[in-house]
Write an enzyme that holds these catalytic residues in place. Structure first.
Site, PDB file in Angstrom:
ATOM      1  CB  CYS A 101      73.867  16.438  10.650  1.00  0.00           C
ATOM      2  SG  CYS A 101      75.094  17.567  11.361  1.00  0.00           S
ATOM      3  CB  CYS A 137      81.570  15.657   7.420  1.00  0.00           C
ATOM      4  SG  CYS A 137      80.552  15.269   8.869  1.00  0.00           S
TER       5      CYS A 137
END
Length: 355
Positions: free
Chosen positions: A99, A198
């Site tokens: 990410c 997340c």
């Protein structure tokens, strides 16, 4: 395309804003240093701009502009798909590493270039330094060694590093950072730290893969290192190298997952000593700075929480890198990152491919 740096405002910075403790404190620190801060909120789930109400409140109190970006398509195709595919292959991925390179820092740079900001910033616990000899920017270990996140940033290159500011680099504890918010009356000073991944609730990656992503685990065999069948497992995604608990099989002594063979749908079990390895092969390697490091004494980490250990590296004819550790490492895991350091500087890393 990167903007001409001469046209950028070096006192303007785009800061990744989650509305949590670290990003809020980062904004306050940057403002105190005289920067014009613009917040950038990443919507990785595509929930819409209304979902950013908490972040908006924080930015209003800070008196800064907030940019909202729906990055859910890129996040799904570049991070979640990677996560899914790695587990399907019997590997244990680092989605945050992916990410950072393909979504977070890319979008920060894009927005900084769009509005003419010279710098980007995040609440990572890390630090940068410009090398006098080469003029390159490198990541170095920050003051808070326990929370240092340089391990997660090895995929970044000079395009990102030359413009990054890490405002939290000099703080030794989270309590110091919370105190900054308390002094300014921010109600989010006591907000709990965010979860490790997340998009995974309660760290239950198995439910995520099977219920949300539709993965269908296949039963297969537990085997020993000689290939002898020991029992039946309920799907390779339930296991990772080094695992002892939750195997669903007992032998009257501790046994550990020592390897996962996705082609044969087998989980290899062995003793604790079978987990220790001196040599690791990595692929998809990246060096954050120029230089030849083969044969030099380096320090390596095979997972975020692992200790540093002396090693040397050698580039193989196929482009992969062999790392040889002085001391055998416990449970190096395919799919995890191996990251190299020269002294206190992080120089790069790769994906563990073969033990």
């Amino acid at each position: 395309m990167t903007e001409n740096k001469a046209m950028l405002n070096n006192r303007k910075v785009v800061l990744g804003m989650s509305g949590g403790v670290d990003s809020t404190a980062s904004a306050l620190i940057l403002q105190k240093k005289g920067y014009e801060v613009v917040g950038l909120h990443f919507d990785v789930f595509g929930k819409g701009e209304d979902s950013a109400s908490r972040v908006k409140e924080v930015c209003e109190k800070l008196g800064i502009e907030l940019i909202y970006r729906d990055v859910s398509k890129d996040f799904s195709s570049k991070v979640i798909s990677y996560f899914y595919n790695e587990y399907a292959c019997g590997r244990t991925p680092n989605p945050c590493v992916m990410c950072n390179k393909t979504v977070k820092f890319k979008v920060l740079l894009d927005e900084a270039n769009r509005i003419g900001a010279g710098s980007i910033a995040t609440g990572h616990y890390s630090e940068t330094e410009v090398l006098k000899e080469s003029g390159e920017t490198v990541i170095k270990l920050c003051s808070n060694r326990k929370k240092d996140q340089s391990y997660m940033l090895w995929k970044l290159g000079q395009e990102e590093l030359s413009r990054i500011i890490f405002p939290l680099s000099s703080f030794n504890s989270k309590e110091e950072i919370r105190e900054i918010l308390r002094e300014k009356g921010f109600p989010n000073a006591e907000t709990r730290d965010s979860q490790e991944i997340c998009f995974i609730e309660n760290d239950d990656y198995y439910s995520f893969l099977t219920e949300k992503m539709g993965m269908k685990p296949r039963h297969g065999n537990f085997v020993n290192k000689n290939g002898d069948i020991l029992g039946t497992h309920s799907g390779i995604i339930k296991y990772t190298v080094g695992q002892r608990k939750g195997l669903g099989i007992t032998f009257g002594k501790p046994v550990f997952v020592t390897d996962i063979d996705s082609k044969k749908n087998q989980v290899v079990l062995g003793d604790s000593e079978d987990l220790f390895k001196n040599e690791i092969i990595s692929s998809n390697n990246n060096f954050c700075t120029s230089g030849k490091f083969s044969g030099e004494k380096l320090y390596g980490k095979i997972r975020y929480a692992a200790p540093f250990s002396s090693c040397t590296i050698e580039e193989l004819p196929d482009g992969r890198i062999k790392t040889v550790f002085e001391d055998a490492q416990r449970a190096p895991t395919p799919g995890q990152s191996i990251v190299w350091y020269k002294g206190e500087y992080m120089i790069g890393g790769g994906i563990i491919d073969k033990i």
